[in-house]
Design an enzyme around this catalytic site. Structure first.
Site, PDB file in Angstrom:
ATOM      1  N   LYS A 193       0.646  -4.944  -2.799  1.00  0.00           N
ATOM      2  CA  LYS A 193       0.951  -3.977  -1.753  1.00  0.00           C
ATOM      3  C   LYS A 193       0.507  -2.589  -2.178  1.00  0.00           C
ATOM      4  O   LYS A 193       0.808  -2.192  -3.298  1.00  0.00           O
ATOM      5  CB  LYS A 193       2.473  -3.997  -1.541  1.00  0.00           C
ATOM      6  CG  LYS A 193       2.983  -2.989  -0.562  1.00  0.00           C
ATOM      7  CD  LYS A 193       4.478  -3.060  -0.524  1.00  0.00           C
ATOM      8  CE  LYS A 193       4.989  -1.970   0.379  1.00  0.00           C
ATOM      9  NZ  LYS A 193       6.415  -1.865   0.367  1.00  0.00           N
ATOM     10  N   LYS A 237       2.995  -3.448  -6.815  1.00  0.00           N
ATOM     11  CA  LYS A 237       3.269  -2.486  -5.748  1.00  0.00           C
ATOM     12  C   LYS A 237       2.864  -1.113  -6.252  1.00  0.00           C
ATOM     13  O   LYS A 237       3.387  -0.623  -7.251  1.00  0.00           O
ATOM     14  CB  LYS A 237       4.745  -2.518  -5.379  1.00  0.00           C
ATOM     15  CG  LYS A 237       5.081  -1.475  -4.320  1.00  0.00           C
ATOM     16  CD  LYS A 237       6.479  -1.629  -3.797  1.00  0.00           C
ATOM     17  CE  LYS A 237       6.772  -0.561  -2.760  1.00  0.00           C
ATOM     18  NZ  LYS A 237       8.122  -0.701  -2.208  1.00  0.00           N
TER      19      LYS A 237
HETATM   20  C1  PBG Z   1      11.103  -0.228  -0.053  1.00  0.00           C
HETATM   21  C2  PBG Z   1       9.861  -0.565   0.669  1.00  0.00           C
HETATM   22  C3  PBG Z   1       8.806   0.287   1.062  1.00  0.00           C
HETATM   23  C4  PBG Z   1       7.946  -0.493   1.833  1.00  0.00           C
HETATM   24  C5  PBG Z   1       8.457  -1.794   1.847  1.00  0.00           C
HETATM   25  N1  PBG Z   1       9.629  -1.826   1.114  1.00  0.00           N
HETATM   26  C6  PBG Z   1       8.601   1.753   0.907  1.00  0.00           C
HETATM   27  C7  PBG Z   1       8.508   2.363  -0.422  1.00  0.00           C
HETATM   28  O1  PBG Z   1       8.453   1.718  -1.464  1.00  0.00           O
HETATM   29  O2  PBG Z   1       8.541   3.597  -0.425  1.00  0.00           O
HETATM   30  C8  PBG Z   1       6.709   0.009   2.528  1.00  0.00           C
HETATM   31  C9  PBG Z   1       6.187  -0.829   3.643  1.00  0.00           C
HETATM   32  C10 PBG Z   1       5.199  -0.169   4.523  1.00  0.00           C
HETATM   33  O3  PBG Z   1       4.719   0.950   4.296  1.00  0.00           O
HETATM   34  O4  PBG Z   1       4.865  -0.798   5.538  1.00  0.00           O
HETATM   35  N2  PBG Z   1      11.076  -0.162  -1.426  1.00  0.00           N
END
Ligand code: PBG
Length: 324
Positions: free
Chosen positions: A248, A195
């Site tokens: 992601k 991520k």
């Molecule tokens: C929470 C989380 C996030 C997303 C999914 N789970 C945001 C972040 O890490 O700031 C983002 C999903 C999206 O942008 O569609 N940790």
């Protein structure tokens, strides 16, 4: 004389479909849903045209309409009222909180659907971070305790798969242990393995009011410049017991999807995140690109790169397209 003519395999529609290597199916998708408190609420996310935040009652109607279209898997996310947020994300362990209530209601009304629930502190944290903040530092090991209890609360409410999205070290192993000790060995873990610290999460943070109050997420989310690190994370998640590995965002990270696909036997998921959705939607609505074609091409590219599972806000649009 040209004897080798690749165009022969593109000569007409039938030939093109015969030689087509990749195809999208509705089974590939998980559809994210945003949940808010209240009744009879359906509020569009300004930066995500077509995507709404639902109170539990209207959420059930939304799930029903998705199920009718053939969508079978969902990733719900709660928007927690500001007054329930604190440094330790205590509300995430409340079995009567918005999220466990929503999970129970969905599973009660639609026992056949699969729910993948997000495990991270940010929607519940008064600091807007994915970990406990002490003197400006996001502390790792103390955060694991919170994540374990949060995952257990979600499993008890009926989650089929938990999705740790926080990027703390050791979370997959810790969550696996907590789930197993409590008899939830059937609950899977879809780890947000690679991520990245991305600008493409902006609309999601608008939807949940979950943006960090201070600083950024660069001490835990990955540097977009790196790919080898994704292999380290993948090896650890696998060893710790992850059932799926996720990359992601998706579109700016197709090489990482391919890298994990080529180096793992686990199913690979990709999260086509909020900002990726917003870009395609916005340009489509302005008439600057053909929104539907751009959607299909983006989703196909994610599958071609090697994703078995795609989390996308486009899942419902795609389901409607398939019905035509
Ligand atoms: C929470 C989380 C996030 C997303 C999914 N789970 C945001 C972040 O890490 O700031 C983002 C999903 C999206 O942008 O569609 N940790």
């Amino acid at each position: 004389m040209i004897t080798k003519r690749p165009r022969r395999n593109r000569y007409n529609e039938v030939i093109r479909s015969m030689v087509q290597e990749t195809a999208l199916e509705l089974n590939d998708f998980i559809f994210p849903l945003f949940i808010i408190e209240g009744q009879n609420q359906k509020i569009e996310v300004a930066s995500m045209p077509g995507i709404n935040r639902y109170s539990i009652d209207t959420l059930l109607d939304e799930v029903a309409s998705c199920v009718d279209l053939g969508i079978k898997a969902f990733a719900p996310f709660p928007s927690i009222p500001e007054n329930l947020k604190d440094k330790y994300a205590k509300e995430s362990e409340n079995p009567e909180g918005l999220f466990p209530r929503a999970i129970r209601e969905i599973k009660k009304n639609f026992p056949e659907v699969v729910l993948m629930t997000d495990v991270a502190m940010d929607p519940y944290s008064s600091d807007g971070h994915d970990g406990i903040v002490i003197n400006g530092e996001i502390v790792n090991d103390e955060t694991l305790e919170v994540l374990g209890r949060m995952a257990l609360t979600q499993a008890q409410a009926g989650a089929d798969i938990v999705g740790p999205s926080d990027m703390m070290d050791g979370r997959v192993g810790h969550i696996r242990r907590v789930l197993d000790e409590n008899g939830f060995h059937k609950v899977g873990i879809m780890s947000y393995t690679a991520k990245y610290a991305s600008a493409f999460y902006g609309p999601f943070r608008d939807a949940l009011d979950s943006a960090p109050k201070m600083g950024d997420k660069k001490t835990y989310q990955m540097n977009p410049a790196n790919s080898r690190e994704a292999l380290i994370e993948a090896a650890l998640d696998t060893e710790e017991g992850a059932d799926y590995l996720m990359v992601k965002p998706a579109l700016a990270y197709l090489d990482i999807i391919k890298l994990l696909r080529d180096n793992s036997h686990l199913p690979i998921a990709a999260y086509n995140v909020s900002g990726e959705y917003a870009m395609v939607k916005a340009a489509g609505l302005k008439g600057w690109i053909d929104g539907e074609k751009a959607m299909l091409e983006s989703l196909l590219s994610i599958k071609r790169a090697g994703a078995d599972i795609i989390l996308s806000y486009f899942a419902k649009d795609f389901a409607k397209y398939m019905q035509q």
